[in-house]
Design a protein around this motif. Structure first.
Motif, short mmCIF file in Angstrom:
data_model
loop_
_atom_site.label_atom_id
_atom_site.label_comp_id
_atom_site.label_asym_id
_atom_site.label_seq_id
_atom_site.Cartn_x
_atom_site.Cartn_y
_atom_site.Cartn_z
N GLY A 1 24.22 -81.67 -92.16
CA GLY A 1 24.83 -80.67 -91.28
C GLY A 1 26.03 -81.15 -90.50
N TYR A 2 26.53 -82.35 -90.79
CA TYR A 2 27.73 -82.84 -90.10
C TYR A 2 28.98 -82.23 -90.70
N LYS A 3 29.94 -81.90 -89.85
CA LYS A 3 31.28 -81.54 -90.30
C LYS A 3 32.04 -82.86 -90.49
N ILE A 4 32.81 -82.93 -91.55
CA ILE A 4 33.54 -84.15 -91.89
C ILE A 4 35.01 -83.92 -91.57
N CYS A 5 35.53 -84.74 -90.68
CA CYS A 5 36.89 -84.60 -90.16
C CYS A 5 37.70 -85.86 -90.47
N ALA A 6 38.75 -85.70 -91.23
CA ALA A 6 39.64 -86.82 -91.54
C ALA A 6 40.70 -86.93 -90.44
N LEU A 7 40.87 -88.10 -89.92
CA LEU A 7 41.94 -88.37 -88.96
C LEU A 7 43.16 -88.79 -89.79
N GLU A 8 43.91 -87.79 -90.23
CA GLU A 8 44.97 -88.03 -91.21
C GLU A 8 45.97 -86.90 -91.17
N ILE A 9 47.22 -87.22 -91.43
CA ILE A 9 48.26 -86.20 -91.56
C ILE A 9 48.19 -85.67 -92.99
N THR A 10 47.87 -84.39 -93.12
CA THR A 10 47.81 -83.75 -94.43
C THR A 10 48.59 -82.43 -94.38
N ASP A 11 48.69 -81.78 -95.52
CA ASP A 11 49.40 -80.49 -95.54
C ASP A 11 48.62 -79.39 -94.83
N ASN A 12 47.33 -79.64 -94.49
CA ASN A 12 46.51 -78.65 -93.80
C ASN A 12 45.97 -79.17 -92.47
N SER A 13 46.54 -80.23 -91.93
CA SER A 13 46.04 -80.79 -90.68
C SER A 13 46.11 -79.78 -89.56
N ILE A 14 45.09 -79.85 -88.70
CA ILE A 14 45.15 -79.07 -87.47
C ILE A 14 45.41 -80.03 -86.31
N ASN A 15 45.92 -79.51 -85.24
CA ASN A 15 46.15 -80.31 -84.05
C ASN A 15 44.82 -80.82 -83.53
N TYR A 16 44.79 -82.01 -83.03
CA TYR A 16 43.54 -82.61 -82.56
C TYR A 16 42.94 -81.87 -81.37
N ASN A 17 43.66 -80.94 -80.79
CA ASN A 17 43.12 -80.11 -79.70
C ASN A 17 42.41 -78.85 -80.21
N ASP A 18 42.48 -78.58 -81.50
CA ASP A 18 42.00 -77.31 -82.03
C ASP A 18 40.58 -77.33 -82.58
N LEU A 19 39.78 -78.29 -82.19
CA LEU A 19 38.37 -78.30 -82.58
C LEU A 19 37.63 -77.25 -81.78
N ASN A 20 36.49 -76.80 -82.30
CA ASN A 20 35.67 -75.85 -81.54
C ASN A 20 34.20 -76.25 -81.60
N LYS A 21 33.37 -75.51 -80.91
CA LYS A 21 31.95 -75.84 -80.78
C LYS A 21 31.25 -75.93 -82.14
N ASP A 22 31.67 -75.13 -83.09
CA ASP A 22 31.05 -75.13 -84.42
C ASP A 22 31.37 -76.38 -85.23
N ASP A 23 32.29 -77.22 -84.76
CA ASP A 23 32.66 -78.43 -85.47
C ASP A 23 31.72 -79.61 -85.19
N PHE A 24 30.70 -79.38 -84.37
CA PHE A 24 29.75 -80.43 -84.02
C PHE A 24 28.39 -80.11 -84.61
N PRO A 25 27.65 -81.14 -85.04
CA PRO A 25 27.94 -82.57 -84.97
C PRO A 25 29.08 -82.92 -85.94
N LEU A 26 29.80 -83.97 -85.59
CA LEU A 26 31.06 -84.29 -86.24
C LEU A 26 31.10 -85.74 -86.70
N VAL A 27 31.69 -85.95 -87.86
CA VAL A 27 32.02 -87.29 -88.34
C VAL A 27 33.54 -87.37 -88.41
N ILE A 28 34.12 -88.34 -87.71
CA ILE A 28 35.56 -88.58 -87.77
C ILE A 28 35.79 -89.78 -88.69
#
Length: 181
Positions: free
Chosen positions: A99-126
């Motif tokens: 049930g973890y969301k997997i988040c890449a800390l990487e510049i990609t063509d679909n990257s979101i700003n690091y401020n744009d996470l929300n409650k549904d993104d947890f639990p999270l793996v960076i």
């Protein structure tokens, strides 16, 4: 304003016994093919300060016990749960099943700003990747999304341990603000 003495700071912090029973934040770090032992140690120290759930070391990322890791971790390898997996893809699949969301800390063509996470993104793996080549394409394919830290100068990236520190604390701020009662 007066700087606190070391003994006063210790009174405000958890001790080794308390840390094992503390509620940790629902954030794991997955370090994939990090080459620098000093970066790994620094990430351990940041992870201790942020009380993250766990560090997962993968690929050729060095793991304790190593004196070079300890030099920058300053004992955090004993206060942050960690495990090592050679096969990065299998542990990511396992975490997704849990049930973890997997988040890449990487510049990609679909990257979101690091401020744009929300409650549904947890639990999270960076996921943080190699200092030169970043996160492997196969790992990116398994990621649910990627976040990037805005870069305002000429350079397009930060040292991996610095980037992880920024991402972890920003993520904690978002998690704590979205989970206030």
């Amino acid at each position: 304003m007066k700087k606190l003495l070391y003994s006063q700071i210790l009174e405000l912090r958890k001790n080794f016994d308390e840390i094992n029973f503390s509620q940790r934040h629902p954030i794991k770090l997955l370090l994939n093919n990090i080459r620098s032992l000093y970066n790994v140690g620094s990430i351990f120290r940041t992870s201790d300060s942020a009380l993250i759930d766990e560090i997962i070391l993968c690929g050729f990322t060095p793991h304790p016990p190593r004196k070079e890791i300890e030099k920058t971790a300053l004992g955090a390898t004993k206060t942050v749960p960690w495990r090592y997996y050679k096969d990065t893809l299998s542990i990511i699949k396992e975490l997704k099943e849990q049930g973890y969301k997997i988040c890449a800390l990487e510049i990609t063509d679909n990257s979101i700003n690091y401020n744009d996470l929300n409650k549904d993104d947890f639990p999270l793996v960076i996921i943080a990747g190699n200092e030169i080549s970043g996160i492997d394409d196969e790992v990116l394919e398994l990621s649910d999304f990627s976040i990037e830290i805005p870069m305002y100068g000429v350079k397009h990236s930060l040292n991996v341990s610095v980037a992880v520190g920024i991402a972890v604390y920003n993520t904690l701020n978002i998690y704590n603000s979205k989970n206030r009662i």
